[in-house]
Design an enzyme around this catalytic site. Structure first.
Site, short mmCIF file in Angstrom:
data_model
loop_
_atom_site.label_atom_id
_atom_site.label_comp_id
_atom_site.label_asym_id
_atom_site.label_seq_id
_atom_site.Cartn_x
_atom_site.Cartn_y
_atom_site.Cartn_z
N ASP A 1 0.88 -1.21 -0.23
CA ASP A 1 -0.05 -0.04 0.08
C ASP A 1 0.92 1.05 0.02
O ASP A 1 1.34 1.67 1.04
CB ASP A 1 -0.87 0.09 1.31
CG ASP A 1 -1.92 -1.21 1.33
OD1 ASP A 1 -2.54 -1.24 0.62
OD2 ASP A 1 -1.40 -2.20 2.27
N ARG B 1 4.09 2.55 2.83
CA ARG B 1 5.09 1.33 3.63
C ARG B 1 6.43 1.43 3.32
O ARG B 1 7.25 0.81 4.20
CB ARG B 1 4.44 0.18 2.75
CG ARG B 1 3.01 -0.13 2.72
CD ARG B 1 2.38 0.27 4.13
NE ARG B 1 0.97 -0.24 4.34
CZ ARG B 1 0.09 0.23 5.21
NH1 ARG B 1 0.41 1.06 6.22
NH2 ARG B 1 -1.37 -0.14 5.22
N ARG C 1 -6.42 10.69 2.76
CA ARG C 1 -5.91 9.46 1.83
C ARG C 1 -6.95 9.56 0.63
O ARG C 1 -6.49 9.05 -0.69
CB ARG C 1 -6.23 8.19 2.31
CG ARG C 1 -5.44 7.53 3.55
CD ARG C 1 -6.05 6.44 4.12
NE ARG C 1 -5.99 5.19 3.38
CZ ARG C 1 -6.31 4.13 3.69
NH1 ARG C 1 -7.00 4.03 4.59
NH2 ARG C 1 -6.40 2.99 2.82
N LYS D 1 -9.60 1.72 -4.56
CA LYS D 1 -10.40 1.40 -3.45
C LYS D 1 -10.95 2.61 -2.60
O LYS D 1 -10.61 3.90 -2.79
CB LYS D 1 -9.34 0.75 -2.49
CG LYS D 1 -7.92 1.75 -2.10
CD LYS D 1 -6.97 0.98 -1.17
CE LYS D 1 -5.88 1.65 -0.75
NZ LYS D 1 -4.71 1.01 -0.20
N HIS D 2 -12.08 2.29 -1.84
CA HIS D 2 -12.44 0.97 -1.34
C HIS D 2 -14.05 1.15 -1.92
O HIS D 2 -14.82 1.70 -1.40
CB HIS D 2 -12.45 0.93 0.19
CG HIS D 2 -11.16 1.40 0.69
ND1 HIS D 2 -10.87 2.63 0.91
CD2 HIS D 2 -10.24 0.42 1.29
CE1 HIS D 2 -9.48 2.37 1.49
NE2 HIS D 2 -9.17 1.27 1.62
N HIS E 1 -11.54 -0.79 10.21
CA HIS E 1 -10.42 -1.62 10.88
C HIS E 1 -11.15 -2.22 12.20
O HIS E 1 -10.57 -3.31 12.65
CB HIS E 1 -9.17 -1.04 11.13
CG HIS E 1 -8.47 -0.77 10.01
ND1 HIS E 1 -8.78 0.52 9.19
CD2 HIS E 1 -7.59 -1.44 9.00
CE1 HIS E 1 -7.87 0.30 7.96
NE2 HIS E 1 -7.32 -0.53 7.93
N ASP F 1 -10.47 -5.98 0.81
CA ASP F 1 -9.43 -5.40 1.88
C ASP F 1 -9.17 -6.53 2.61
O ASP F 1 -9.79 -7.67 2.53
CB ASP F 1 -10.43 -4.02 2.63
CG ASP F 1 -9.48 -3.32 3.06
OD1 ASP F 1 -8.17 -3.28 3.10
OD2 ASP F 1 -9.75 -1.86 3.42
#
Length: 609
Positions: free
Chosen positions: A146, A154, A215, A246-247, A259, A332
């Protein structure tokens, strides 16, 4: 603020504005390309390989292609005990071989990403594990991460860093968005990462969104759609790696983090069409390889109560049928709570595939899920034809991105691609076009800092030091007093004391609005207010969400960077000193604190000098 309240303000009460945005606010932005289906290897040079491979695959091998898993360890063959509870084997290579995985995903917390040579070596080692098994077929891996940039990054330096999606939205340049994706994609590809789960295609119309925020490119569907399309081109056309929007069907209007909980999106079908759909339609029009699902309930699209990831009306009826999407659909992470509330992990895997998903990301119960999918195929719950269609899409993607012809990377060539001076200079130039001056009531900026004593305080050890270094480079005598994301009363008092004798104060904030999670006692808000009370010139720099200004609206000078990445912080230092003129424009509305129906600073606002 409820998500439904902001939805009503944005779409219904402001319906005329939304209509205008959809019709014309994208003037000067790249328009969406005409609908182009994802290229199919079955009709190109790879059709022979796809057909031959599928003819020789066992059921177990086919099912394995439907899983993309995280593996622990910095190299492919060294045993790592953390893999054993999840997979029953110790090394990443053994995990790949045991399940015939379709792909792996890299994170810092799995030790997968440490530096470019290590990442390249791990990628090559895992490709070797996938390609040298005792089997009739040789299928390369998708190697994913990601790298959205900004707050979801990352792989850090020396890889080139960018300030992220909302910053690019503030810059308004689709050319910059495409270039940022191209550079990111080229560097990922050099390290053997051939799949990027980006761009985020959500339209952030909820200022209290805890999981999307910066984001997202924008709260404006037209701007977000243009940026998404440009980044798909950068990743896929320019860098030749797979991109994943996404998403789906849209995570931009929720105050719940999927999450840890199960969000509900209260948009009507018409609101979805106007607000959430345009970026995904743009991605599809630009030939996106993959679309990632959202673990949320969207009653207007499916009133069953199931998360979208498990919804056949959404995945098959809407995404495949109505939008005509022909590429790979991936979930996801299946370790997220939003998809685990209603069913067990094994059943989730089967239901997602039955709903229309092609690949399952990060199931937390691999043995159970793998066995459940095998059982579902053998029982006919998932038909052999449906399984073959999913596998074919995955294999076609691998051919299309050159993984079959060139599965390995040249680790000796990394320095020629990753973090080159040209890439770094381009990142600086793009970032300089994103910083947004929201407020400058006292004409504090630009600030001639040479010979001035400046206190840099607020959020972030690296953030405050990087900003202080940038000001010091222009001659300021800087003092750094980092107070964190939730400053105590003592920390606030110490910062105020440190301001004594200083000519100016620069204070950084990071989600100062978020008293639910980030700053439960409102310490950042208290810090800013206490510093303003000193009577010193105070420059407030929001290093993540631009919404912080609503919580200390009397601050006379306010800059938004949309990111605490050093590249963004170095840019804001240049803006403060006048080396760079701010040109960014807000890509979102900033609402009044506690009153989502009232706009404090509108979309498009931005000052300069």
């Amino acid at each position: 603020m409820s998500s439904s309240a902001l939805s009503r303000r944005t779409v219904v009460a402001g319906g005329v504005a939304v209509g205008m945005l959809l019709a014309g606010a994208g003037a000067g932005l790249a328009t969406a390309a005409p609908s182009v289906p994802a290229p199919s290897a079955s009709s190109g040079p790879g059709r022979g390989w796809v057909a031959s491979t599928m003819a020789h695959m066992t059921l177990e091998e086919k099912v394995g292609q439907l899983f993309v898993q995280n593996v622990y360890g910095k190299d492919a063959t060294t045993p790592d005990a953390r893999n054993i509870p999840l997979y029953g084997v110790a090394s990443p290579a053994e995990v790949v071989q045991k399940y015939h995985l379709g792909g792996v995903i890299y994170f810092a917390w799995t030790d997968s990403v440490q530096n470019p040579p290590q990442i390249a070596a791990l990628s090559n080692g895992l490709q070797k594990a996938s390609l040298t098994q005792d089997r009739k077929v040789r299928i390369p891996l998708q190697v994913a991460t990601d790298q959205e940039q900004g707050v979801v990054t990352r792989i850090g330096p020396p890889a080139t860093q960018f300030p992220g999606s909302m910053a690019l939205g503030a810059g308004r340049s689709t050319a910059d968005a495409r270039t940022a994706a191209a550079i990111t994609g080229q560097e990922l590809k050099a390290m053997g990462v051939n799949t990027n789960f980006a761009p985020d295609s959500d339209v952030n119309v909820n200022a209290l969104n805890p999981v999307i925020g910066t984001r997202s490119f924008s709260s404006d569907p037209s701007l977000a759609a243009s940026m998404v399309g440009a980044q798909v081109q950068g990743y896929q056309d320019d860098a030749d790696i797979s991109s994943s929007a996404k998403h789906f069907p849209g995570h931009g209007d929720t105050a719940t983090d999927s999450h840890v909980a199960f969000p509900i999106i209260t948009h009507t079908r018409q609101e979805w069409e106007q607000v959430d759909a345009p970026p995904f339609k743009s991605a599809i029009a630009h030939g996106i390889d993959m679309i990632m699902t959202a673990h949320l309930n969207f009653p207007a699209l499916d009133d069953s109560g199931d998360p979208a990831t498990l919804s056949k009306p959404i995945m098959t009826g809407l995404l495949r049928g109505e939008l005509g999407y022909k590429g790979v659909i991936i979930t996801d992470s299946l370790a997220m709570q939003g998809v685990r509330d209603l069913y067990g992990d094994a059943e989730v895997a089967v239901r997602a595939l039955d709903a229309g998903v092609d690949q399952l990301l990060m199931t937390p119960a691999m043995d159970d899920a793998y066995a459940a999918v095998l059982g579902a195929v053998r029982s006919g719950r998932i038909s052999r034809a449906d399984l073959d269609a999913k596998v074919r899409r995955v294999l076609e993607l691998k051919v299309r991105r050159g993984l079959v012809a060139h599965p390995y990377v040249d680790a000796d060539a990394l320095d020629q691609v990753v973090g080159t001076p040209q890439h770094l200079a381009t990142a600086d130039a793009i970032t300089d076009r994103t910083t947004t001056l929201v407020k400058n009531d006292t004409a504090t900026l630009p600030m001639a800092v040479s010979g001035k004593k400046v206190l840099v305080t607020g959020y972030g050890v690296a953030t405050t030091q990087t900003l202080a270094d940038g000001l010091a480079a222009e001659g300021a005598a800087t003092t750094v007093k980092q107070t964190g994301s939730a400053p105590s009363d003592t920390a606030v008092a110490e910062a105020v004391a440190a301001a004594e004798g200083k000519d100016a104060v620069v204070v950084t904030t990071m989600k100062a609005w978020d008293k639910a999670v980030t700053d439960p006692n409102g310490g950042q808000q208290n810090l800013v207010k206490a510093l303003l009370a000193t009577g010193k010139p105070v420059v407030v720099v929001a290093t993540r969400d631009p919404y912080d200004i609503a919580y200390f609206a009397d601050a006379p000078t306010y800059l938004a960077t949309y990111s605490y990445s050093p590249v963004a912080i170095q840019s804001v230092a240049r803006v403060i000193t006048g080396a760079v003129r701010p040109t960014g424009k807000l890509p979102v509305d900033i609402p009044v604190a506690g009153d989502p129906a009232t706009v404090l600073y509108p979309f498009g606002h931005g000052l300069t000098y």
